[in-house]
Design an enzyme around this catalytic site. Structure first.
Site, PDB file in Angstrom:
ATOM      1  N   GLY A  54       7.530  -9.510   1.447  1.00  0.00           N
ATOM      2  CA  GLY A  54       7.675  -9.647   3.026  1.00  0.00           C
ATOM      3  C   GLY A  54       8.220 -10.748   3.559  1.00  0.00           C
ATOM      4  N   GLU A  55       7.537 -11.895   2.778  1.00  0.00           N
ATOM      5  CA  GLU A  55       7.536 -13.297   3.355  1.00  0.00           C
ATOM      6  C   GLU A  55       9.073 -13.892   2.814  1.00  0.00           C
ATOM      7  OE1 GLU A  55       4.226 -15.423   2.142  1.00  0.00           O
ATOM      8  OE2 GLU A  55       2.931 -14.003   3.076  1.00  0.00           O
ATOM      9  N   ARG A  67       2.985   0.995  -9.069  1.00  0.00           N
ATOM     10  CA  ARG A  67       2.205   1.793  -8.930  1.00  0.00           C
ATOM     11  C   ARG A  67       3.289   3.232  -8.056  1.00  0.00           C
ATOM     12  NH1 ARG A  67      -1.586  -1.594  -5.842  1.00  0.00           N
ATOM     13  NH2 ARG A  67      -3.189  -2.221  -7.319  1.00  0.00           N
ATOM     14  N   ASN A 108     -12.882 -14.452  -6.187  1.00  0.00           N
ATOM     15  CA  ASN A 108     -12.367 -13.190  -6.427  1.00  0.00           C
ATOM     16  C   ASN A 108     -12.266 -12.752  -7.925  1.00  0.00           C
ATOM     17  OD1 ASN A 108     -10.845 -10.952  -6.433  1.00  0.00           O
ATOM     18  ND2 ASN A 108      -8.740 -11.895  -5.668  1.00  0.00           N
ATOM     19  N   GLU A 123      -5.273 -14.547   3.277  1.00  0.00           N
ATOM     20  CA  GLU A 123      -6.815 -14.044   3.169  1.00  0.00           C
ATOM     21  C   GLU A 123      -7.800 -14.950   2.843  1.00  0.00           C
ATOM     22  OE1 GLU A 123      -5.617 -10.080   0.610  1.00  0.00           O
ATOM     23  OE2 GLU A 123      -4.028 -11.645   0.318  1.00  0.00           O
ATOM     24  N   HIS A 127      -6.068  -4.270   1.130  1.00  0.00           N
ATOM     25  CA  HIS A 127      -5.506  -5.515   1.804  1.00  0.00           C
ATOM     26  C   HIS A 127      -6.040  -5.579   2.998  1.00  0.00           C
ATOM     27  CE1 HIS A 127      -1.559  -4.338  -0.877  1.00  0.00           C
ATOM     28  NE2 HIS A 127      -2.057  -5.466  -1.587  1.00  0.00           N
ATOM     29  N   ARG A 131     -14.404 -12.164  -2.466  1.00  0.00           N
ATOM     30  CA  ARG A 131     -13.594 -10.824  -1.964  1.00  0.00           C
ATOM     31  C   ARG A 131     -14.128  -9.572  -2.826  1.00  0.00           C
ATOM     32  NH1 ARG A 131      -7.065 -10.313  -2.745  1.00  0.00           N
ATOM     33  NH2 ARG A 131      -6.848  -8.384  -1.883  1.00  0.00           N
ATOM     34  N   GLY A 135       4.087  -6.670  -1.516  1.00  0.00           N
ATOM     35  CA  GLY A 135       3.896  -7.605  -2.452  1.00  0.00           C
ATOM     36  C   GLY A 135       4.270  -6.832  -3.706  1.00  0.00           C
ATOM     37  N   ASP A 177       9.294  -6.945 -10.928  1.00  0.00           N
ATOM     38  CA  ASP A 177       9.152  -8.082  -9.728  1.00  0.00           C
ATOM     39  C   ASP A 177      10.597  -8.049  -9.151  1.00  0.00           C
ATOM     40  OD1 ASP A 177      10.384 -11.060  -9.080  1.00  0.00           O
ATOM     41  OD2 ASP A 177       8.675 -11.444 -10.172  1.00  0.00           O
TER      42      ASP A 177
END
Ligand code: ADP
Length: 395
Positions: free
Chosen positions: A331-332, A239, A7, A382, A179, A90, A208, A281
């Protein structure tokens, strides 16, 4: 097969060397400060991390450093680079050119290059990564896996922007979404967990540092929240997500900013960071909110509210929803954020089980037994998807 995943960013290059079948990770790491000086951080499970300063004027030297450390008798994990069966890259933007992963050829490189205007920061770096690998491993097959590809099944009504049509026709300006590899992985996994019933309607929430949602029917993406670039959709770490474009004109006129300065603010200084003034964060924001910081609380409320609105929109777009999936860093891991997002979604038939929702970073059903909508936590992977695509195309 043993697959090396690359990546490449503008001044960095992440790598992961893994087995495409078992998912075992042999080694991974990061080259940073490419073009400045160069530093390699190399991690092998069960061993101490290695950090080395190595001159990396370009991605080619970074790639050579990765090869060297992988075959190093002490720090490495293989005897020779011949043990690398294939390389998976990627690639950020596949534009209208790519609907799936593919073997790297000169035509593929030319098409990635044609997509540079759509991904001006990432695509040149991704290409540099490919070229660097070709240089150090000229006989090893390479595959490109695109962040946009999974979303290419969206119907025109989802991807067209309400701009004059000529910008779509002449310049390919439209929604692409990102994503994609993560959305593809978690929706496939959700379909498996739900017994593979045909026609399942799934809403994926990849939350994330960057966040996006997607609506998936029968395994195919029908809509997603990011757009031409990753700036659109829900607010993110730094963002804006969706805003009225006239805000930009107002701020630029008042403060004398050019377009690049303004977009830098939208990409790097906005989102939950911009609202809170505390951090991008989510752990810091949760701590600050608990200590009574109202702007941190507002940032978290805004984030949850916009994610919930997208869930409602996608349920409407699909005529209902069978499963909602949470994945990625927030989310996790954040039970609080999942609960906040799901607040008030009972009308959709989605009931969260507060006890089951306490999980972190593992696959779990977090809805009640009588919930019509199954709510799931599925850690994304991923790298495994890239490794599997690479193996499938190189066998
Ligand atoms: P990226 O988009 O950079 O891949 P990740 O998916 O790794 O980002 O997500 C990073 C985000 O996940 C950070 O904002 C971090 O605060 C958040 N995160 C990680 N663990 C937790 C946690 N336990 N609670 C809340 N947020 C968390």
């Amino acid at each position: 097969m043993k697959i090396l995943i690359i990546n490449a960013g503008s001044s960095s290059l992440k790598y992961q060397f893994m087995d495409s079948v078992s998912g075992e990770v042999y080694a991974k790491g990061l080259c940073e400060r490419i073009g400045l000086d160069g530093r390699l951080t190399h991690k092998v499970p069960g061993r101490d991390n290695v950090v080395e300063d190595i001159a990396m004027p370009t991605h080619a030297e970074a790639m050579a450093a990765v090869m060297d450390i992988l075959v190093d008798p002490v720090k490495g994990v293989i005897a020779s680079t011949d043990e690398i069966d294939a390389v998976g890259h990627r690639v950020l933007h596949g534009g209208m050119e790519f609907t799936a992963s593919c073997r790297v050829t000169e035509e593929v490189c030319a098409a990635i290059e044609r997509c540079i205007p759509l991904g001006p920061l990432h695509n040149p770096a991704n290409l540099m990564g490919i070229r660097a690998c070709q240089k150090v491993m000229p006989n090893t097959p390479q595959v490109a896996v695109f962040d946009t590809a999974f979303h290419m099944t969206m119907p025109p009504k989802a991807y067209i922007y309400a701009l004059p049509y000529e910008y779509f026709e002449n310049d390919n300006i439209r929604r692409y979404g990102f994503h994609g590899t993560s959305h593809r992985y978690v929706s496939a996994r959700a379909i498996e967990l739900l017994g593979g019933k045909p026609g399942l309607r799934i809403i994926n929430c990849h939350l994330g540092n960057g966040s996006s949602l997607s609506a998936v029917v029968d395994g195919k993406c029908v809509d997603t929240s990011m757009g031409l670039t990753p700036l659109a959709g829900v607010p993110m770490g730094t963002r804006t997500g969706d805003i009225d474009p006239a805000c930009l004109q107002f701020i630029m006129n008042k403060y004398g900013y050019d377009v690049d300065t303004m977009l830098n603010i939208c990409n790097k200084k906005s989102g939950v960071m911009g609202i809170s003034g505390v951090s991008s964060d989510f752990r810091d924001l949760e701590t600050a909110a608990e200590q009574g910081n109202e702007r941190a609380q507002l940032a978290l409320d805004k984030f949850a509210y916009e994610v919930r609105k997208y869930i409602g929109a996608y349920a409407a777009a699909m005529g209902g929803v069978d499963a909602i999936v949470f994945t990625a860093g927030v989310g996790e891991n954040s039970a609080e954020m999942r609960a906040r997002v799901m607040e008030g979604l009972e009308y959709l038939g989605a009931k969260l089980d507060a006890e089951a929702n306490r999980v972190r970073g593992q696959e779990a059903v977090i809805s009640t037994a009588d919930s019509k909508v199954t709510v799931l936590v599925i850690p994304t992977n991923e790298e495994l998807m890239i490794a599997q695509d690479t193996a499938a195309l190189c066998q």
